[in-house]
Write a protein that holds these residues in place. Structure first.
Motif, PDB file in Angstrom:
ATOM      1  N   LEU A 146      47.861  46.185  38.107  1.00  0.00           N
ATOM      2  CA  LEU A 146      46.739  45.299  38.180  1.00  0.00           C
ATOM      3  C   LEU A 146      47.186  43.984  37.978  1.00  0.00           C
ATOM      4  O   LEU A 146      48.372  43.490  37.385  1.00  0.00           O
ATOM      5  N   ALA A 147      46.593  43.046  39.188  1.00  0.00           N
ATOM      6  CA  ALA A 147      47.078  41.674  39.202  1.00  0.00           C
ATOM      7  C   ALA A 147      45.863  40.753  38.866  1.00  0.00           C
ATOM      8  O   ALA A 147      44.691  41.108  39.582  1.00  0.00           O
ATOM      9  N   ASP A 148      46.195  39.695  38.559  1.00  0.00           N
ATOM     10  CA  ASP A 148      45.079  38.682  38.406  1.00  0.00           C
ATOM     11  C   ASP A 148      45.093  37.723  39.596  1.00  0.00           C
ATOM     12  O   ASP A 148      46.125  37.366  40.238  1.00  0.00           O
ATOM     13  N   ASP A 262      35.419  35.789  44.347  1.00  0.00           N
ATOM     14  CA  ASP A 262      35.055  35.830  42.861  1.00  0.00           C
ATOM     15  C   ASP A 262      35.477  37.028  42.012  1.00  0.00           C
ATOM     16  O   ASP A 262      34.976  37.230  40.991  1.00  0.00           O
ATOM     17  N   ILE A 263      36.462  37.894  42.641  1.00  0.00           N
ATOM     18  CA  ILE A 263      36.926  38.767  42.072  1.00  0.00           C
ATOM     19  C   ILE A 263      38.376  38.642  41.475  1.00  0.00           C
ATOM     20  O   ILE A 263      39.207  38.134  42.178  1.00  0.00           O
ATOM     21  N   MET A 264      38.307  38.708  40.139  1.00  0.00           N
ATOM     22  CA  MET A 264      39.561  38.141  39.395  1.00  0.00           C
ATOM     23  C   MET A 264      40.544  39.173  39.219  1.00  0.00           C
ATOM     24  O   MET A 264      41.700  38.641  38.811  1.00  0.00           O
ATOM     25  N   GLN A 265      40.482  40.296  39.307  1.00  0.00           N
ATOM     26  CA  GLN A 265      41.453  41.253  39.209  1.00  0.00           C
ATOM     27  C   GLN A 265      41.521  42.363  40.431  1.00  0.00           C
ATOM     28  O   GLN A 265      40.468  42.516  41.123  1.00  0.00           O
ATOM     29  N   ALA A 266      42.576  42.583  40.753  1.00  0.00           N
ATOM     30  CA  ALA A 266      42.643  43.554  41.760  1.00  0.00           C
ATOM     31  C   ALA A 266      43.990  44.651  41.581  1.00  0.00           C
ATOM     32  O   ALA A 266      44.963  44.356  40.857  1.00  0.00           O
ATOM     33  N   ALA A 267      43.445  46.084  42.046  1.00  0.00           N
ATOM     34  CA  ALA A 267      44.643  47.042  41.518  1.00  0.00           C
ATOM     35  C   ALA A 267      45.249  47.586  42.816  1.00  0.00           C
ATOM     36  O   ALA A 267      44.576  47.453  43.921  1.00  0.00           O
TER      37      ALA A 267
END
Length: 321
Positions: A146-148, A262-267
């Protein structure tokens, strides 16, 4: 008390309203994410490759379990990979010995296609069932990273980036070269159209590098809403790269696109030889779920498929399998 029924009927599922309803009812009783007849047809009766879905029925016709296979084209042989999916045993029949008999029946139904190996992308329980129950090998445990996207992302070399295009519009981008030296499902036009454009669950986007119709590389993304927490985050589902475009460039472009939305996290998944601290600005951490890639090699010519270093696996291989 668990039912121990020895008189099951095994058969191949059909594209009928009754089989659709019974499959969806069993699936929806087991999982938070719900499906309907569209998923059933897309998964087993609309793919551009052979597929089978085996049913196990208890006396009286109750659906006791399902076991599916996709016979996928891959890049190292004309013979397919048999990829298992949608493996379900009704709670009433768990522990009764049904799993092994159903898996054996489903595997026998694939033999006419002469697969070189059988594979599954499993949760921990299904991994144990395949390794301890069927003798498959657990090739790799794959955690989710998971990345910010809110931090300062690194500046990348000047790379031509094609337009961000939705999979439901325009041409499906086809990469000009596969992952060199790694076993992977072939990303043909028919596969990409089925997998990303026709998917009944999600809308996917492509970011293309070096042009949008015949790119040198691409990354596929989607926005995912957790069915329990309803938290929205991005998934970096699939990516292919060329020798002069590194995977980090693709992943960074996807994170930038998520931040713009405005998506603050990505997997996404990182190959295990890539340490998390390689990308300090992304604030990477490992989270659940972990997937377990298991394989049973059927042809000794391809015995190296039992080694994790032989494979390219992306989240696209997990979320439908």
């Amino acid at each position: 008390m668990r039912s121990r029924t020895s008189v099951w009927r095994f058969r191949l599922a059909e594209d009928t309203p009754d089989d659709q309803q019974r499959f969806c009812a069993l699936f929806n009783s087991l999982y938070t994410r719900k499906v309907d007849h569209r998923y059933y047809r897309w998964q087993f009766f609309e793919p551009p490759f052979p597929s089978i879905l085996a049913f196990a029925e208890a006396p009286g016709g109750e659906l006791a379990g399902c076991y599916g296979y996709h016979l996928l084209q891959w890049n190292m042989s004309r013979r397919p990979l048999a990829w298992a999916l949608d493996i379900m045993i009704s709670p009433r029949f768990q522990g009764s010995g049904l799993f092994r008999r159903l898996a054996t029946y489903a595997s026998a139904c694939t033999e006419k296609y002469s697969p070189v190996a059988r594979c599954v992308m499993a949760n921990q329980r299904a991994s144990r069932a395949h390794t301890l129950g069927l003798g498959w090998k657990e090739v790799e445990a794959i955690p989710t990273s998971l990345a910010d996207t809110s931090g300062t992302l690194p500046q990348e070399p000047d790379v031509e980036v094609g337009v961000l295009c939705a999979a439901g519009t325009g041409e499906i981008p086809l990469c000009s070269s596969p992952i060199p030296g790694l076993a992977a499902v072939i990303r043909s036009e028919s596969y990409m159209t089925w997998r990303f454009r026709s998917n009944p669950w999600y809308q996917y986007d492509f970011i293309c590098f070096g042009g949008s119709s015949r790119p040198k590389a691409y990354v596929v993304t989607k926005v995912f809403s957790d069915p329990v927490t309803y938290h929205k985050y991005g998934d970096i589902v699939d990516y292919l790269w060329s020798p002069n475009i590194s995977p980090s460039v693709l992943l960074n472009a996807a994170l930038t696109a998520f931040r713009s939305a405005d998506i603050m996290q990505a997997a996404f998944w990182l190959r295990k030889e890539v340490p998390l601290d390689s990308f300090p600005c992304w604030n990477l951490r490992q989270v659940s779920p972990t997937r377990y890639f298991c394989c049973s090699v059927l042809d000794t010519e391809y015995k190296r498929l039992s080694e994790s270093r032989s494979w390219f696996l992306s989240m696209a291989d997990s979320e439908i399998y």
